[in-house]
Each structure stands twice: as C-alpha cells, then as structure tokens.
Design a protein around this motif. Structure first.
Motif, PDB file in Angstrom:
ATOM      1  N   LYS A  19       1.305  -1.141  -0.163  1.00 43.99           N
ATOM      2  CA  LYS A  19       0.114  -0.538   0.010  1.00 43.99           C
ATOM      3  C   LYS A  19       0.795   1.246  -0.204  1.00 43.99           C
ATOM      4  O   LYS A  19       0.984   1.816  -0.627  1.00 43.99           O
ATOM      5  CB  LYS A  19      -0.865   0.184   1.382  1.00 43.99           C
ATOM      6  N   VAL A  22       2.174   2.391  -3.835  1.00 42.26           N
ATOM      7  CA  VAL A  22       0.789   1.871  -4.415  1.00 42.26           C
ATOM      8  C   VAL A  22       0.524   4.082  -3.788  1.00 42.26           C
ATOM      9  O   VAL A  22       0.223   4.684  -4.835  1.00 42.26           O
ATOM     10  CB  VAL A  22      -0.968   1.705  -4.066  1.00 42.26           C
ATOM     11  N   GLN A  23       0.504   4.030  -2.972  1.00 44.27           N
ATOM     12  CA  GLN A  23       0.418   5.950  -2.193  1.00 44.27           C
ATOM     13  C   GLN A  23       0.905   6.829  -2.621  1.00 44.27           C
ATOM     14  O   GLN A  23       0.945   7.637  -3.022  1.00 44.27           O
ATOM     15  CB  GLN A  23       0.091   5.307  -0.586  1.00 44.27           C
ATOM     16  N   THR A  24       2.242   6.169  -3.071  1.00 47.63           N
ATOM     17  CA  THR A  24       3.831   6.764  -3.043  1.00 47.63           C
ATOM     18  C   THR A  24       3.312   7.296  -4.628  1.00 47.63           C
ATOM     19  O   THR A  24       3.472   8.353  -5.016  1.00 47.63           O
ATOM     20  CB  THR A  24       5.056   6.453  -3.229  1.00 47.63           C
ATOM     21  N   LEU A  25       3.006   6.538  -5.775  1.00 45.57           N
ATOM     22  CA  LEU A  25       2.790   6.421  -6.900  1.00 45.57           C
ATOM     23  C   LEU A  25       1.899   6.898  -7.331  1.00 45.57           C
ATOM     24  O   LEU A  25       1.582   8.505  -8.068  1.00 45.57           O
ATOM     25  CB  LEU A  25       2.392   5.228  -7.641  1.00 45.57           C
ATOM     26  N   GLU A  26       0.837   6.950  -6.738  1.00 41.16           N
ATOM     27  CA  GLU A  26      -0.679   8.485  -6.656  1.00 41.16           C
ATOM     28  C   GLU A  26      -0.193   9.937  -5.741  1.00 41.16           C
ATOM     29  O   GLU A  26      -0.402   9.490  -7.081  1.00 41.16           O
ATOM     30  CB  GLU A  26      -1.774   8.063  -5.533  1.00 41.16           C
ATOM     31  N   LYS A  27       0.760   9.388  -5.631  1.00 37.72           N
ATOM     32  CA  LYS A  27       1.350  11.079  -4.831  1.00 37.72           C
ATOM     33  C   LYS A  27       2.208  12.031  -5.736  1.00 37.72           C
ATOM     34  O   LYS A  27       1.818  12.751  -6.123  1.00 37.72           O
ATOM     35  CB  LYS A  27       2.265  10.889  -3.608  1.00 37.72           C
ATOM     36  N   GLY A  29       1.477  11.117  -8.775  1.00 36.98           N
ATOM     37  CA  GLY A  29       0.743  11.036 -10.311  1.00 36.98           C
ATOM     38  C   GLY A  29       0.616  10.026 -11.611  1.00 36.98           C
ATOM     39  O   GLY A  29       0.208  10.586 -12.638  1.00 36.98           O
ATOM     40  N   PRO A  31       0.355   6.322 -13.106  1.00 39.80           N
ATOM     41  CA  PRO A  31      -0.402   5.467 -13.310  1.00 39.80           C
ATOM     42  C   PRO A  31       0.027   3.508 -12.994  1.00 39.80           C
ATOM     43  O   PRO A  31       1.275   3.885 -13.394  1.00 39.80           O
ATOM     44  CB  PRO A  31      -1.512   5.562 -14.936  1.00 39.80           C
ATOM     45  N   TYR A  32      -0.940   2.790 -12.344  1.00 37.70           N
ATOM     46  CA  TYR A  32      -0.537   1.849 -11.943  1.00 37.70           C
ATOM     47  C   TYR A  32      -1.344   0.872 -12.222  1.00 37.70           C
ATOM     48  O   TYR A  32      -2.504   0.779 -12.370  1.00 37.70           O
ATOM     49  CB  TYR A  32       0.600   1.584 -10.901  1.00 37.70           C
TER      50      TYR A  32
END
Length: 171
Positions: A19, A22-27, A29, A31-32
């Motif tokens: 997680k 996931v949160q770091t990639l979302e931060k 921007g 896409p994964y």
C-alpha cells in the motif's frame, strides 16, 4: 492514461506492505496496475504478465516477495523492463532470505532491490526511472527531495531549541 508501473504481489498478504508503494505512486500521479501472481503457484500467469508488460505500456515492474523471493527474478527473466524487488519481512529470517534471493540474480537477469519492506522506496525508484524521460515528474521529484531536506532542518532546529529530553518528550 495507461499504467506505467506494474506492481505484482506474490500473495495477498503482501498488500498491506505494498500500500506504501501504491500511495507513493498516486502522490506523484503515476498510473499503475496491481496484480497478484506467483512464481511457484501460477508460473504461466507470471511469465505471461512479464512478457506482455512492455507492449502494454509499462515502464517498470515492482515485485514484492518473501522467503525464497523468486517472483522478481522470474518476472525479470521474461522482460527487458527494469524490475524492482521488494523483499518482504517474513519467515524465520525476517526477510533477509528474500533480500539475498532478490539481490543475488545471475548475470544477465538483473533485479534492483530495496530494503526489506521498502515498498515506498521501490515506488520512488520507479518514479526516478520514469522521470528520465518526463521533465514534469523530474521536477516533482526535485520538490520531494527539497521537502525531505526541509524536514531535516526543522527537526534539527527543534532539537537545538528543546534539547534531547524536550525533543523526545514533544514526540
């Protein structure tokens, strides 16, 4: 936008750890896509995923694995994309076995490795790889590093102001 990073979990038990990735990639921007596969229990699925990754637009694969930790290496054997292994803290050796398994790949099949349970760093490393050809993401990463440095300065100033006991009591 299609996924740029593939995150592959050897088991659903790896999800709480990953997680952070996931949160770091979302931060940032980025896409994964997130998948559960297994080098041992679903070898054909794992190989097919890796073989199709580049043609689906992925740039980097992050793979979490504990114990023997074969998943990152199996993925790397079937793709030319960079693979980052996240050794999962588990078993009698608390993830050290996974760290060694990921780091000790044979010549020609490299896998980058982060620290045991280093999901956040795996995502940051993936972002840095993608930023080689994305100036906007590169600027985000510069700002991220500047923020890290500012946090250190703030902590140092608090330590100087309050001393050891005051600093620790304030936490």
């Amino acid at each position: 936008m299609s996924a740029l990073v593939g995150i592959v979990l050897g088991s659903d038990s790896d999800l709480p750890l990953m997680k952070d990735a996931v949160q770091t990639l979302e931060k940032f921007g980025i896409p994964y896509e997130l998948n559960i596969s297994s080098a041992h229990r679903a070898p054909d699925k794992t190989a097919a995923y890796a073989k199709s990754a580049a043609s689906r637009g992925l740039k980097v694969i992050i793979a979490a694995a504990g114990l023997a930790a074969h998943l990152p290496g199996v993925l790397a054997a079937h793709t030319v994309l960079p693979v980052i292994g996240v050794p999962v803290k588990s078993g009698a050796l608390n993830g050290v076995d996974a760290l060694y398994a990921i780091a000790q790949m044979p010549p020609g099949v490299p896998v980058a490795s982060v620290a045991v349970n280093g999901a956040k760093n795996a995502a940051i490393l993936a972002a840095q790889m993608i930023a080689l050809t994305d100036a906007s993401l590169q600027q985000q990463l510069y700002r991220f590093k500047e923020h890290l440095a500012a946090e250190v300065e703030e902590k140092d100033a608090r330590l100087k102001e309050f001393g050891v006991d005051g600093y620790l009591n304030a936490k």
